[in-house]
Scaffold this active site. Structure first.
Site, PDB file in Angstrom:
ATOM      1  N   ARG A  83       1.065  -1.217  -0.064  1.00  0.00           N
ATOM      2  CA  ARG A  83       0.101  -0.040   0.052  1.00  0.00           C
ATOM      3  C   ARG A  83       0.736   1.169  -0.129  1.00  0.00           C
ATOM      4  O   ARG A  83       1.768   1.424   0.911  1.00  0.00           O
ATOM      5  CB  ARG A  83      -0.831  -0.093   1.395  1.00  0.00           C
ATOM      6  CG  ARG A  83      -1.697   1.367   1.445  1.00  0.00           C
ATOM      7  CD  ARG A  83      -2.947   1.249   2.506  1.00  0.00           C
ATOM      8  NE  ARG A  83      -4.066   0.366   1.863  1.00  0.00           N
ATOM      9  CZ  ARG A  83      -5.152   0.589   2.168  1.00  0.00           C
ATOM     10  NH1 ARG A  83      -5.555   1.385   3.510  1.00  0.00           N
ATOM     11  NH2 ARG A  83      -6.138  -0.181   1.679  1.00  0.00           N
ATOM     12  N   HIS A  89      -7.070   1.177  -6.767  1.00  0.00           N
ATOM     13  CA  HIS A  89      -7.186   0.265  -5.557  1.00  0.00           C
ATOM     14  C   HIS A  89      -7.807  -1.097  -5.986  1.00  0.00           C
ATOM     15  O   HIS A  89      -9.155  -1.413  -5.795  1.00  0.00           O
ATOM     16  CB  HIS A  89      -8.310   1.136  -4.493  1.00  0.00           C
ATOM     17  CG  HIS A  89      -8.283   0.460  -3.223  1.00  0.00           C
ATOM     18  ND1 HIS A  89      -7.661  -0.861  -2.937  1.00  0.00           N
ATOM     19  CD2 HIS A  89      -8.915   0.727  -2.109  1.00  0.00           C
ATOM     20  CE1 HIS A  89      -7.722  -1.067  -1.586  1.00  0.00           C
ATOM     21  NE2 HIS A  89      -8.576  -0.138  -1.083  1.00  0.00           N
ATOM     22  N   GLN A 139      -9.928  -3.675  -3.947  1.00  0.00           N
ATOM     23  CA  GLN A 139     -11.266  -3.303  -3.675  1.00  0.00           C
ATOM     24  C   GLN A 139     -12.065  -3.401  -4.562  1.00  0.00           C
ATOM     25  O   GLN A 139     -13.444  -4.052  -4.474  1.00  0.00           O
ATOM     26  CB  GLN A 139     -11.126  -1.720  -3.479  1.00  0.00           C
ATOM     27  CG  GLN A 139     -12.510  -1.003  -2.619  1.00  0.00           C
ATOM     28  CD  GLN A 139     -12.928  -1.502  -1.389  1.00  0.00           C
ATOM     29  OE1 GLN A 139     -12.078  -1.709  -0.582  1.00  0.00           O
ATOM     30  NE2 GLN A 139     -14.317  -2.117  -1.241  1.00  0.00           N
ATOM     31  N   ASP A 147     -17.198   7.269  -1.844  1.00  0.00           N
ATOM     32  CA  ASP A 147     -15.832   6.971  -0.966  1.00  0.00           C
ATOM     33  C   ASP A 147     -15.520   8.358  -0.367  1.00  0.00           C
ATOM     34  O   ASP A 147     -16.099   9.446  -0.663  1.00  0.00           O
ATOM     35  CB  ASP A 147     -14.985   6.815  -2.033  1.00  0.00           C
ATOM     36  CG  ASP A 147     -13.514   6.372  -1.094  1.00  0.00           C
ATOM     37  OD1 ASP A 147     -13.445   6.260  -0.062  1.00  0.00           O
ATOM     38  OD2 ASP A 147     -12.206   6.579  -1.705  1.00  0.00           O
ATOM     39  N   CYS A 183     -16.399   1.560   0.256  1.00  0.00           N
ATOM     40  CA  CYS A 183     -15.256   0.949   0.588  1.00  0.00           C
ATOM     41  C   CYS A 183     -14.839   0.734   1.924  1.00  0.00           C
ATOM     42  O   CYS A 183     -14.203  -0.235   2.390  1.00  0.00           O
ATOM     43  CB  CYS A 183     -14.126   1.409  -0.384  1.00  0.00           C
ATOM     44  SG  CYS A 183     -13.738   3.035   0.001  1.00  0.00           S
ATOM     45  N   ARG A 187     -13.657  -8.684   0.818  1.00  0.00           N
ATOM     46  CA  ARG A 187     -12.343  -8.476   0.493  1.00  0.00           C
ATOM     47  C   ARG A 187     -11.549  -9.584   0.652  1.00  0.00           C
ATOM     48  O   ARG A 187     -10.458 -10.090   0.212  1.00  0.00           O
ATOM     49  CB  ARG A 187     -11.791  -7.308   1.605  1.00  0.00           C
ATOM     50  CG  ARG A 187     -12.542  -5.892   1.222  1.00  0.00           C
ATOM     51  CD  ARG A 187     -12.157  -5.494  -0.059  1.00  0.00           C
ATOM     52  NE  ARG A 187     -10.595  -5.471  -0.297  1.00  0.00           N
ATOM     53  CZ  ARG A 187     -10.003  -4.171   0.065  1.00  0.00           C
ATOM     54  NH1 ARG A 187     -10.268  -3.221   0.862  1.00  0.00           N
ATOM     55  NH2 ARG A 187      -8.596  -4.167  -0.001  1.00  0.00           N
TER      56      ARG A 187
HETATM   57  N1   CP Z   1     -11.514  -0.315   1.847  1.00  0.00           N
HETATM   58  C1   CP Z   1     -10.398  -0.352   2.575  1.00  0.00           C
HETATM   59  O1   CP Z   1      -9.018  -0.538   1.790  1.00  0.00           O
HETATM   60  O2   CP Z   1      -9.861  -0.327   3.746  1.00  0.00           O
HETATM   61  P1   CP Z   1      -8.486   0.066   4.731  1.00  0.00           P
HETATM   62  O3   CP Z   1      -8.214   1.387   4.242  1.00  0.00           O
HETATM   63  O4   CP Z   1      -8.991  -0.102   5.945  1.00  0.00           O
HETATM   64  O5   CP Z   1      -7.611  -1.068   4.319  1.00  0.00           O
HETATM   65  N1  NVA Z   2      -9.938   6.579  -1.516  1.00  0.00           N
HETATM   66  C1  NVA Z   2      -9.487   6.316  -0.010  1.00  0.00           C
HETATM   67  C2  NVA Z   2      -9.716   4.748  -0.066  1.00  0.00           C
HETATM   68  C3  NVA Z   2      -9.466   4.138   1.325  1.00  0.00           C
HETATM   69  C4  NVA Z   2      -9.587   2.625   1.543  1.00  0.00           C
HETATM   70  C5  NVA Z   2      -8.043   6.383   0.071  1.00  0.00           C
HETATM   71  O1  NVA Z   2      -7.326   6.318  -0.608  1.00  0.00           O
HETATM   72  O2  NVA Z   2      -7.713   6.925   1.131  1.00  0.00           O
END
Ligand code: CP
Ligand code: NVA
Length: 318
Positions: free
Chosen positions: A116, A143, A146, A238, A277, A305
């Site tokens: 990440r 993502h 997701q 989101d 999400c 997930r």
């Molecule tokens: N939806 C998602 O990716 O959640 P987290 O940021 O908690 O991993």
């Molecule tokens: N768009 C959000 C998604 C988190 C799961 C972010 O990148 O913070």
């Protein structure tokens, strides 16, 4: 890397042959692989015990530059429930040494890397230098894990995907991009409504438009929530401020106000389910009333997930 467990009994025959080497963005999964992944996910969810040793002796490196609840825990649980294990490291991946060195360390110890990151470039570099599969667990641009859970959730709820209309209302961000690269390939019509200036990345939108044309679906990018919501079977939002953009939060709170998914907005799509999400900011992009309503599938998404990532690991790890 060498399979250190070649002496162990063979994995169950239900395990597909691993062929995917990177899932850096959504299109690393071909259309056939996407369909295969959804089928495998259904089998895994139905019968988890059949896969309990499928990845015995396999280890994952989880490298997280940003916080996570769902992604981190579902990857850890997925690999453990398949008989393997994971190690976790947080902080900037290239803080102490070049990415190409990090990649060539991890490939000696583990069978796959889940990262990440702040920048998509970090994923690309890890994938370039690593001989083991690399999975994007969220970047500034995508993502993809997701989106897999999202389309699986829709398929599970509606029975089939072709012909559904999904409306995404909010920021043209990583989550929106991954939906744009995934939903059209499965026959889902997609409409994305964002404030002017917050539209999806035009290059990604152009790729998505090509995918929609090829699969005979419609892709609309608009600044009018009402246009996106017309005829929608599912409404997705989101956060208005993604991780890494916190310095813009105040301005975004002001600009995005008309895009809040509230009861009034949901009434424009009667019968539609609600998706997010998570994590959600109640009172900002969604009201408590909508996210807590019977139309909300947010915890189904979160559960899925786990199942979709198990399928992904089975398709990627040797
Ligand atoms: N939806 C998602 O990716 O959640 P987290 O940021 O908690 O991993
Ligand atoms: N768009 C959000 C998604 C988190 C799961 C972010 O990148 O913070």
């Amino acid at each position: 890397m060498m399979n250190i467990n070649s002496a162990l009994p063979a994995a169950p025959s239900v395990r597909p042959k691993a062929s995917l080497r990177r899932f850096a963005w959504d299109l690393d999964l071909s259309q056939d692989e996407l369909v295969q992944l959804l089928e495998l996910t259904a089998a895994l969810k139905r019968s988890p015990a059949s896969y309990a040793r499928a990845l015995e002796g396999r280890y994952l490196s989880l490298l997280f530059e940003k916080p996570s609840l769902r992604t981190r825990l579902t990857f850890e649980l997925a690999i453990k429930q398949l008989g393997g294990d994971a190690v976790f490291s947080n902080g900037l991946i290239a803080e102490r040494e070049p990415l190409k060195d990090v990649a060539r360390n991890l490939e000696r110890w583990t069978h796959g890397i889940v990262a990440r990151v702040f920048s998509q470039q970090t994923i690309e570099e890890l994938a370039r230098w690593s001989s083991v599969p690399v999975i994007n667990a969220l970047s500034d641009l995508y993502h993809p894990c997701q989106a897999l859970a999202d389309v699986f959730t829709l398929k599970e709820h509606f029975g089939q995907l072709r012909g559904l209309k999904l409306a995404f209302v909010g920021d043209g961000n990583n989550v929106a991009h991954s939906l744009m690269l995934t939903a059209p390939r499965l026959g889902v019509d997609l409409a994305v409504a964002t404030p002017p200036g917050y539209a999806p990345n035009p290059e990604i939108a152009a790729v998505a438009a090509g995918l929609a044309a090829a699969s005979g679906t419609s892709l609309t990018v608009t600044s009018e929530p009402a246009e996106a919501l017309r005829g929608a079977d599912a409404v997705y939002t989101d956060v208005w401020t993604s991780m890494g953009f916190e310095d813009q939060a105040e301005e975004r709170r002001r600009v995005f106000q008309p895009y809040q998914v509230n009861q009034r907005l949901m009434e424009m799509a009667p019968g539609a389910v609600f998706l997010h999400c998570l994590p959600a900011k109640r009172g900002a992009e969604v009201t408590d009333e909508v996210i807590e309503s019977p139309r909300s599938l947010v915890f189904e998404q979160a559960e899925n997930r786990l199942h979709t990532q198990k399928a992904l690991l089975l398709m990627m790890l040797d």
